[in-house]
Write a protein that holds these residues in place. Structure first.
Motif, PDB file in Angstrom:
ATOM      1  N   SER A   1       0.886  -1.205  -0.063  1.00 35.87           N
ATOM      2  CA  SER A   1       0.043  -0.082   0.246  1.00 35.87           C
ATOM      3  C   SER A   1       0.965   1.368   0.264  1.00 35.87           C
ATOM      4  CB  SER A   1      -0.888   0.031   1.245  1.00 35.87           C
ATOM      5  OG  SER A   1      -0.159  -0.064   2.367  1.00 35.87           O
TER       6      SER A   1
ATOM      7  N   LEU B   1       2.198   2.814  -3.356  1.00 34.52           N
ATOM      8  CA  LEU B   1       1.450   3.598  -4.166  1.00 34.52           C
ATOM      9  C   LEU B   1       1.304   5.183  -3.916  1.00 34.52           C
ATOM     10  CD1 LEU B   1      -1.767   1.356  -3.913  1.00 34.52           C
ATOM     11  CD2 LEU B   1       0.074   1.521  -5.829  1.00 34.52           C
TER      12      LEU B   1
ATOM     13  N   ALA C   1      -5.277   8.499  -7.770  1.00 35.51           N
ATOM     14  CA  ALA C   1      -6.186   7.725  -8.146  1.00 35.51           C
ATOM     15  C   ALA C   1      -5.925   6.184  -7.648  1.00 35.51           C
ATOM     16  CB  ALA C   1      -6.315   7.656  -9.757  1.00 35.51           C
ATOM     17  N   ALA C   2      -4.820   5.797  -7.899  1.00 35.62           N
ATOM     18  CA  ALA C   2      -4.258   4.274  -7.264  1.00 35.62           C
ATOM     19  C   ALA C   2      -4.904   4.029  -5.867  1.00 35.62           C
ATOM     20  CB  ALA C   2      -2.719   4.130  -7.472  1.00 35.62           C
ATOM     21  N   PRO C   3      -4.692   4.835  -4.794  1.00 32.90           N
ATOM     22  CA  PRO C   3      -5.103   4.303  -3.491  1.00 32.90           C
ATOM     23  C   PRO C   3      -6.701   4.262  -3.704  1.00 32.90           C
ATOM     24  CG  PRO C   3      -3.795   6.386  -3.232  1.00 32.90           C
ATOM     25  CD  PRO C   3      -3.430   5.637  -4.656  1.00 32.90           C
TER      26      PRO C   3
ATOM     27  N   CYS D   1      -8.447   3.842  -5.904  1.00 32.70           N
ATOM     28  CA  CYS D   1      -9.385   2.754  -6.694  1.00 32.70           C
ATOM     29  C   CYS D   1      -9.111   1.312  -5.866  1.00 32.70           C
ATOM     30  CB  CYS D   1      -8.457   2.521  -8.032  1.00 32.70           C
ATOM     31  SG  CYS D   1      -8.967   3.622  -9.413  1.00 32.70           S
ATOM     32  N   VAL D   2      -8.131   1.222  -5.226  1.00 34.26           N
ATOM     33  CA  VAL D   2      -7.962   0.107  -4.366  1.00 34.26           C
ATOM     34  C   VAL D   2      -8.928  -0.015  -3.192  1.00 34.26           C
ATOM     35  CG1 VAL D   2      -6.355  -1.235  -2.736  1.00 34.26           C
ATOM     36  CG2 VAL D   2      -5.452  -0.297  -4.995  1.00 34.26           C
TER      37      VAL D   2
END
Length: 764
Positions: free
Chosen positions: A8, A11, A39-41, A43-44
């Motif tokens: 995590s 990211l 956006a990455a965290p 989206c997860v």
């Protein structure tokens, strides 16, 4: 879930690293302007929440403490919450970064705020709001700073009543003082104002939070540190105003001090909020990491204080007595800071615990008793045992007291108006030495486990001798010339009794007997001037190719003013590299190889140190070095290998960091004939060296090398000697080796041949 949790941080950490480490890099701005970085965290987080929305939605729409605890108590709930934190912390950090780019806030302050936002998000966000609220326009030019003065202020004050006038004048004075301080040094001034806010917040904490840590209220230590840091910042603003012609060094001192003190204060507040101690706490990996970080940043503050002392030493000032009071005040405050290093030594009880269970608490404020016992109100100094905080406190405030005395002695009215310059200098020397003697006396009293409120006969005797010596010195300096002048004829001019002859020797003898100290010459040889004030603004030299970059004074006449005044000795100056381009990497490598491997000291020096270590093994009692490290050839091999690893690690790390930071590793001896000036210059080059272009700068490579020399090889030392405390002590010892090497290089030409050869064999 475990895999997601482990990856995590990957990211978001690259974006935090860009904002904190490289805020001015053009690619940092380009990358952070795009909202896709979050956006990455997010989206997860979305992928984790949607399958469990039926369980999460009731808990967040009708939250209860039990329901939230159950939700976060599982691996899935904790991972979801963690991605929630990562996404929103990065959002807030990105907004702060972009907003500061528009406001033009200092990159050092931005990095500090972003670091706190990353670690403890709301605290960093509140700190940024405080900065914007206190100085919304003070990050730009001086014209904007001066816009704080409202044009109708005087008319409003005249129209108000007497009480309103007094309040208005006080408010105007405070506003003018803050405006002037902001114009002189914004980072330090803003930090001082922020610490006043933190102090107010800690007072609220003292009222509403009744927790107790080591026998005192939890928020008392943060309150004391906040007000102390605020006073230190404003004092440093004033002192830096006297440093002319060195804007780079002034910015370096201010920025490093601000960042270091803010990080220290953040750690102290965090630990108080957690309900645990911030100092000497090694009970958990987190507590140990925070304590080590505090020690590193405080070492930076101490180094900046020492650098300021060096700059003041070489700064020309018209009033010699006041200049001397500034220099002595900064130097003695550095001694007061150094007292804190004595607090990190483990006590006998702690050594026993370390031997049995490993480090939990290493170091203490008190001597002979545990911290947290009966103490004086507010300050908490122990009343049943020794307390090193007394000497630490008194030594630190030499920064304010001695300059005040210097200003008092230079007044042109009252009793001091009758004194000549030599008498003023002697009074400043007497005050400085007496103050230093008092600090050393307090430290000596504490190290013997004796409380401040109950001194024994020895302490009272030394204090009495010190007081008597100061009284006699003041009498010889001031009263005796006055009595002689009254007895002389009015028609015949009476010359003031010189201080530099037998009288001065008598004064020095008295002070040596009472305080075991030797006075030293003042570096300043300047003419008298009115009561000095700090200059209002530090400005850079306008020309990019100014004379300071070429290693020459900007005013040709000023360089000869001292000679014209009758001083035959040149002013000690930090030597600059005659080669404008500095050493090439190959030349630095050749220098590194010759210093580390290709000389007899590479073999003989570690052997000498190993023999000393075996003859006088560290530790005592049950924590003494074990037999396999003190007896026989195998023990010699262990100690020899440790010395080689420590020496090689220091030189290698110093070489690599010097190449990266473009620092010149060589030491150039001084041209002065003054032994004290040469010694001070050699010691100062432990912490200050030259860049490849010849400019004076902080010796960062020495700090990196000292850290490598102290920590490399620390793991295979005997139990009880492989902890962070001993690693820090070994790192500190590296600075002593560097200072000793510089002293040897400075005085080697005057040493007898055999003595010089001996020192070259045991270490270069």
């Amino acid at each position: 879930m475990d895999t997601l949790f482990r990856i995590s941080n990957l990211l978001v950490l690259p974006f935090w690293a860009l904002m904190i480490v490289a805020p001015r890099w053009r690619w940092t701005g380009r990358i952070l302007r795009s909202p896709i970085v979050i956006a990455a965290p997010a989206c997860v987080y979305l992928a984790l929440v949607l399958p469990r929305i039926s369980d999460i939605w009731p808990a967040v729409t009708r939250p209860t403490l039990t329901g939230i605890a159950v939700l976060l108590g599982s691996h899935a709930g904790a991972t979801i919450a963690w991605f929630h934190f990562l996404a929103f912390d990065l959002f807030v950090g990105r907004w702060i970064y972009l907003d500061t780019r528009q406001r033009g806030i200092s990159a050092w302050l931005v990095s500090t705020v972003l670091f706190l936002t990353l670690m403890i998000g709301p605290v960093g966000f509140l700190l940024y709001l405080a900065l914007c609220a206190f100085a919304p326009a003070n990050f730009q030019t001086q014209d904007k700073v001066e816009s704080f003065q409202r044009p109708g202020e005087e008319a409003e004050q005249k129209a108000a009543g007497e009480r309103g006038q007094i309040a208005g004048l006080a408010s105007s004075l405070v506003r003018k003082s803050i405006t002037r301080a902001l114009a002189m040094n914004r980072p330090l001034t803003i930090s001082g104002l922020v610490m006043l806010l933190v102090f107010a917040a800690t007072l609220v904490g003292l009222v509403v939070d009744h927790r107790v840590i080591t026998g005192v209220p939890a928020w008392l230590k943060p309150a004391k540190f906040a007000i102390s840091i605020s006073i230190y910042c404003f004092t440093l603003v004033w002192l830096l105003g006297f440093v002319a012609g060195r804007p780079r060094q002034v910015r370096l001192i201010a920025n490093v001090t601000v960042v270091s003190l803010l990080v220290e204060m953040a750690i102290i507040v965090t630990q108080a909020a957690r309900g645990t101690t911030s100092h000497f706490n090694l009970s958990t990996p987190l507590n140990a990491s925070l304590w080590v970080a505090m020690g590193i940043f405080i070492l930076f503050v101490w180094a900046m204080n020492l650098l300021l002392a060096i700059l003041l030493m070489f700064q020309r000032m018209p009033d010699r007595a006041f200049a001397l009071s500034l220099r002595l005040g900064v130097l003695i405050s550095a001694v007061g800071m150094g007292v804190a290093f004595l607090m990190t030594t483990p006590t006998s009880a702690q050594l026993a615990v370390i031997a049995a269970h490993g480090p939990r608490v290493v170091g203490a404020h008190s001597v002979g008793v545990a911290d947290g016992g009966p103490g004086l109100p507010i300050v908490g100094w122990s009343t049943v045992g020794g307390d090193l905080r007394v000497g630490h406190f008194v030594g630190l405030h030499a920064l304010q007291i001695l300059p005040f005395l210097g200003w008092l002695f230079t007044r042109k009215r009252g009793r001091f108006a009758r004194l000549v310059e030599s008498q003023r200098l002697a009074l400043v020397w007497t005050s400085g030495l007496a103050y230093l003697g008092s600090v050393l006396l307090l430290v000596w009293q504490a190290l013997r486990g004796q409380p401040l409120t109950h001194p024994d006969v020895k302490t009272l005797l030394v204090a009495g001798l010190l007081t008597a010596g100061v009284a006699v010195a003041v009498f010889l300096i001031t009263l005796r010339p006055c009595i002689a002048s009254r007895k002389a004829r009015r028609s015949a001019p009476v010359n003031p009794i010189p201080i530099s002859g037998g009288n001065m020797k008598g004064i020095v003898l008295i002070l040596v007997v009472t305080a075991s100290l030797l006075p030293v010459r003042s570096f300043g040889q300047d003419a008298a001037k009115p009561i000095p004030e700090a200059p209002s603004v530090q400005t850079e030299t306008p020309s990019g190719g100014d004379s300071s970059r070429a290693g020459r004074p900007s005013n040709p006449q000023s360089s000869n003013s001292r000679t014209a005044a009758g001083d035959s000795q040149p002013t000690p100056q930090i030597q600059t590299n005659g080669n404008a381009t500095g050493l090439r990497v190959s030349e630095k490598f050749h220098y590194y190889a010759s210093e580390t491997y290709l000389n007899p000291a590479a073999l003989v020096g570690p052997a000498f140190r190993a023999g000393i270590r075996m003859a006088n093994p560290p530790g005592r009692g049950t924590t003494l070095y074990p037999r396999e490290w003190t007896q026989g050839g195998e023990a010699f091999g262990r100690n020899y290998g440790d010395a080689v690893a420590e020496r090689t690690s220091f030189n290698t790390a110093r070489f690599v960091s010097g190449v990266i930071l473009r620092e010149d590793p060589r030491y150039v001896p001084s041209n002065s004939r003054n032994v004290f000036a040469r010694s001070l210059r050699a010691v100062s080059f432990t912490f200050v060296d030259r860049s490849d272009s010849g400019h004076c700068r902080l010796a960062l490579s020495s700090f990196v090398g000292a850290a490598a020399g102290g920590f490399v090889g620390n793991a295979y030392l005997p139990a009880g000697f492989n902890d962070l405390t001993h690693a820090g002590q070994r790192s500190t010892l590296q600075f002593g080796f560097v200072a000793g090497g510089n002293l040897f290089r400075e005085f080697a030409p005057q040493m007898p041949g055999p003595l010089r050869a001996f020192f070259m064999l045991i270490g270069r």
